[in-house]
Design an enzyme around this catalytic site. Structure first.
Site, PDB file in Angstrom:
ATOM      1  N   GLU A  29       0.881  -1.175   0.000  1.00 41.96           N
ATOM      2  CA  GLU A  29       0.000   0.000   0.000  1.00 41.96           C
ATOM      3  C   GLU A  29       0.911   1.214   0.000  1.00 41.96           C
ATOM      4  O   GLU A  29       1.418   1.630   1.045  1.00 41.96           O
ATOM      5  CB  GLU A  29      -0.887  -0.016   1.261  1.00 41.96           C
ATOM      6  CG  GLU A  29      -1.886  -1.167   1.299  1.00 41.96           C
ATOM      7  CD  GLU A  29      -3.120  -0.898   0.439  1.00 41.96           C
ATOM      8  OE1 GLU A  29      -3.421   0.273   0.146  1.00 41.96           O
ATOM      9  OE2 GLU A  29      -3.782  -1.872   0.054  1.00 41.96           O
ATOM     10  N   CYS A  41      -2.169   9.582   2.679  1.00 36.85           N
ATOM     11  CA  CYS A  41      -1.711   9.019   1.398  1.00 36.85           C
ATOM     12  C   CYS A  41      -2.659   9.356   0.259  1.00 36.85           C
ATOM     13  O   CYS A  41      -2.219   9.492  -0.866  1.00 36.85           O
ATOM     14  CB  CYS A  41      -1.547   7.511   1.524  1.00 36.85           C
ATOM     15  SG  CYS A  41      -3.041   6.692   2.077  1.00 36.85           S
TER      16      CYS A  41
HETATM   17  P1  NAD Z   1       7.490   5.101   7.754  1.00 38.29           P
HETATM   18  O1  NAD Z   1       8.745   5.884   7.647  1.00 38.29           O
HETATM   19  O2  NAD Z   1       6.820   4.954   9.060  1.00 38.29           O
HETATM   20  O3  NAD Z   1       7.809   3.683   7.123  1.00 38.29           O
HETATM   21  C1  NAD Z   1       6.876   2.636   7.053  1.00 38.29           C
HETATM   22  C2  NAD Z   1       7.435   1.403   7.708  1.00 38.29           C
HETATM   23  O4  NAD Z   1       8.600   0.966   7.015  1.00 38.29           O
HETATM   24  C3  NAD Z   1       7.847   1.624   9.161  1.00 38.29           C
HETATM   25  O5  NAD Z   1       7.282   0.616   9.947  1.00 38.29           O
HETATM   26  C4  NAD Z   1       9.355   1.567   9.111  1.00 38.29           C
HETATM   27  O6  NAD Z   1       9.907   1.034  10.291  1.00 38.29           O
HETATM   28  C5  NAD Z   1       9.646   0.682   7.945  1.00 38.29           C
HETATM   29  N1  NAD Z   1      10.931   0.994   7.324  1.00 38.29           N
HETATM   30  C6  NAD Z   1      11.451   2.231   7.118  1.00 38.29           C
HETATM   31  N2  NAD Z   1      12.661   2.122   6.511  1.00 38.29           N
HETATM   32  C7  NAD Z   1      12.900   0.805   6.332  1.00 38.29           C
HETATM   33  C8  NAD Z   1      13.977   0.052   5.753  1.00 38.29           C
HETATM   34  N3  NAD Z   1      15.047   0.646   5.237  1.00 38.29           N
HETATM   35  N4  NAD Z   1      13.870  -1.289   5.739  1.00 38.29           N
HETATM   36  C9  NAD Z   1      12.791  -1.895   6.243  1.00 38.29           C
HETATM   37  N5  NAD Z   1      11.754  -1.232   6.812  1.00 38.29           N
HETATM   38  C10 NAD Z   1      11.797   0.088   6.858  1.00 38.29           C
HETATM   39  O7  NAD Z   1       6.367   5.676   6.803  1.00 38.29           O
HETATM   40  P2  NAD Z   1       6.541   6.382   5.392  1.00 38.29           P
HETATM   41  O8  NAD Z   1       7.035   5.403   4.395  1.00 38.29           O
HETATM   42  O9  NAD Z   1       7.214   7.690   5.508  1.00 38.29           O
HETATM   43  O10 NAD Z   1       4.983   6.656   5.112  1.00 38.29           O
HETATM   44  C11 NAD Z   1       4.594   7.609   4.228  1.00 38.29           C
HETATM   45  C12 NAD Z   1       4.364   7.032   2.848  1.00 38.29           C
HETATM   46  O11 NAD Z   1       3.417   5.992   2.938  1.00 38.29           O
HETATM   47  C13 NAD Z   1       3.791   8.010   1.868  1.00 38.29           C
HETATM   48  O12 NAD Z   1       4.375   7.790   0.615  1.00 38.29           O
HETATM   49  C14 NAD Z   1       2.330   7.653   1.837  1.00 38.29           C
HETATM   50  O13 NAD Z   1       1.668   8.028   0.650  1.00 38.29           O
HETATM   51  C15 NAD Z   1       2.373   6.195   2.010  1.00 38.29           C
HETATM   52  N6  NAD Z   1       1.143   5.722   2.596  1.00 38.29           N
HETATM   53  C16 NAD Z   1       0.347   4.891   1.879  1.00 38.29           C
HETATM   54  C17 NAD Z   1      -0.844   4.465   2.416  1.00 38.29           C
HETATM   55  C18 NAD Z   1      -1.754   3.539   1.686  1.00 38.29           C
HETATM   56  O14 NAD Z   1      -2.659   3.015   2.318  1.00 38.29           O
HETATM   57  N7  NAD Z   1      -1.571   3.286   0.388  1.00 38.29           N
HETATM   58  C19 NAD Z   1      -1.227   4.884   3.685  1.00 38.29           C
HETATM   59  C20 NAD Z   1      -0.376   5.729   4.388  1.00 38.29           C
HETATM   60  C21 NAD Z   1       0.806   6.123   3.843  1.00 38.29           C
END
Ligand code: NAD
Length: 471
Positions: free
Chosen positions: A219, A253
């Site tokens: 997602e 998102c």
């Molecule tokens: P985040 O930084 O919290 O990362 C998400 C998860 O990935 C966390 O649990 C984190 O620990 C893990 N993570 C981070 N770096 C990692 C790595 N190198 N290796 C393994 N795991 C790792 O959240 P984010 O990515 O900044 O969230 C924002 C993004 O998510 C935006 O692009 C947003 O559009 C998208 N998003 C999508 C949805 C959806 O439902 N489609 C919902 C919310 C957010």
């Protein structure tokens, strides 16, 4: 056991996953009774600890308690109630009809749990996006390992404390932590990985899953465009866009990332959004109890840098101390690098002048497939043009965000905005394998027609099946 294997089982993460697998293998998570009990427990957890959860979201994101009810706990309770009511029927599976060539025979399509599921959640809706996949995973009879986002630390700690007190602690594990812990988790074998977050980490997840041939739901996000040309509803549309964009300080998102409109409409739309912001948050939104904050200094730095050279039409005030960025509208060109390359994911709304609907559609199609696409128009032709000539996770017409709030609708991206979908029945399907169970009776052994030696009648039968005219 070798020394290496010993160290691995001593590691708490490997141990948690192994324990969840053992619980699944015992069959504990399969009965309807267990699944319903878990759903009820989750609903109780959310009700009993409303205050604590709301406080944690306030601490992490300055999210107002009412917003939390609308966009986090309320959505979860709806999803639980919807799933609860239908689960027995979903589990029953359904009969499938078989062709006369296989008769006499019967078939059932039986959904079975996948096993142990990993759910990795982001920080922006840290309760909803961790627990909504959990609802589907337990409804489908799986054991689950949950990894909340370390960037919403109050929520992560609160859920790590509460979940083992309510849900079956053998089958539902919470592993807190950041990159190191997630990397260690991803090295384990799961039967499904459900990841919500950005595309860069999505690629890491997909690579790690390939190692174990684990299916993955991603997602992701990206730039979700909007088109506006509905002069008759200017103020109404502006209110809705302002709500969808500035909710959770733009960290949604499916928030409209930018709005395209004709050149003459840029100024009136910006002014109307400015009025809508004042209606929602007063003249100074920094004093509004209902307006959120940017999650951390890193995101604040990224967003304020993007604002530096921007042509600000509304808002633009910032405060590093409190991570405040006012609801902001800027004028941008379609190729503006700072604002039109990556997802904004903050309270900055570029309005981009486009000569025509065709030009706007060409712009959308020249970029990654978005998670959401919004059309604000009175013209059925324009609506049709966007719906049929672009591809996106979902489309909503004349209102943002609503497409994700109904358990009746699948929520997920396409292309760069993700793969797979969930909510309601779609979650149950995501976390199940549909297994055909076919039974052939002993009477009338027509299968003999498929067994060698292939003599006259059998040859004719095979030719008939293959559509070959026998000479
Ligand atoms: P985040 O930084 O919290 O990362 C998400 C998860 O990935 C966390 O649990 C984190 O620990 C893990 N993570 C981070 N770096 C990692 C790595 N190198 N290796 C393994 N795991 C790792 O959240 P984010 O990515 O900044 O969230 C924002 C993004 O998510 C935006 O692009 C947003 O559009 C998208 N998003 C999508 C949805 C959806 O439902 N489609 C919902 C919310 C957010």
């Amino acid at each position: 056991m070798s020394a290496i294997a010993d160290t691995q089982t001593d590691a708490p993460i490997a141990r948690a996953v192994a324990a969840a697998r053992a619980r699944f293998d015992q069959g504990a998570t399969r009965p309807l009774r267990w699944r319903l009990a878990q759903l009820d427990a989750l609903s109780r957890l959310l009700r009993d600890h409303t205050g604590r959860i709301e406080q944690a979201l306030w601490d992490d994101l300055h999210k107002s308690p009412t917003e939390t009810r609308l966009t986090e706990t309320g959505i979860l309770q709806t999803e639980i109630a919807y799933t609860r009511r239908r689960l027995r029927g979903w589990m029953r599976g359904r009969r499938a009809l078989l062709p006369y060539t296989l008769q006499p025979a019967s078939a059932r399509l039986l959904p079975e749990p996948l096993g142990v599921v990993l759910v990795i959640a982001p920080w922006n809706y840290p309760v909803q996006l961790l627990l909504a996949p959990l609802i589907g995973a337990i409804a489908a009879g799986n054991a689950v390992v949950l990894k909340p986002s370390e960037l919403a630390p109050a929520v992560s700690a609160t859920l790590a404390d509460l979940i083992p007190r309510y849900l079956d602690p053998g089958a539902v594990k919470v592993v807190e932590g950041g990159v190191d812990e997630t990397t260690e988790l991803l090295a384990q074998r799961f039967d499904h990985i459900f990841y919500t977050g950005n595309g860069a980490v999505g690629r890491i997840v997909l690579r790690a899953a390939a190692e174990h041939l684990t299916p993955v739901t991603l997602e992701l996000g990206g730039k979700s465009p909007a088109w506006f040309d509905d002069d008759a509803h200017l103020d109404q549309v502006a209110r809705r866009i302002a709500w969808g964009k500035y909710l959770n300080a733009g960290q949604t998102c499916v928030a409209p990332d930018y709005v395209m409109t004709t050149p003459d409409r840029v100024a009136p739309l910006a002014a109307a959004i400015g009025r809508a912001v004042t209606e929602m948050h007063g003249a100074d939104p920094s004093r509004s109890p209902d307006y959120g904050r940017v999650v951390n200094a890193r995101q604040y730095g990224r967003l304020t840098a993007a604002l530096e050279k921007a042509d600000v039409l509304v808002g633009g005030q910032v405060d590093a101390e409190t991570l405040y960025i006012a609801p902001t509208v800027v004028r941008a060109s379609a190729d503006d690098e700072a604002l039109m390359t990556d997802e904004i994911f903050g309270p900055i709304l570029p309005i981009v002048a486009m000569p025509s609907v065709d030009a706007a559609i060409a712009h959308v199609n020249a970029h990654d497939k978005p998670l959401a696409l919004y059309v604000f128009t009175a013209s059925a032709r324009t609506r049709r043009a966007f719906v049929t000539r672009t591809s996106s996770g979902g489309v909503a017409i004349d209102a943002p965000l609503i497409q994700i709030s109904a358990p009746q609708l699948p929520f997920g991206g396409v292309g760069a905005s993700g793969m797979g979908a969930y909510h309601g029945r779609y979650s149950f399907d995501t976390f199940s394998h549909v297994k055909p169970v076919v039974r052939r009776g002993h009477a009338l052994d027509t299968l003999a027609l498929a067994r060698p030696p292939f003599t006259g009648l059998k040859k004719r039968f095979a030719s008939f099946l293959a559509g070959v005219r026998s000479g």
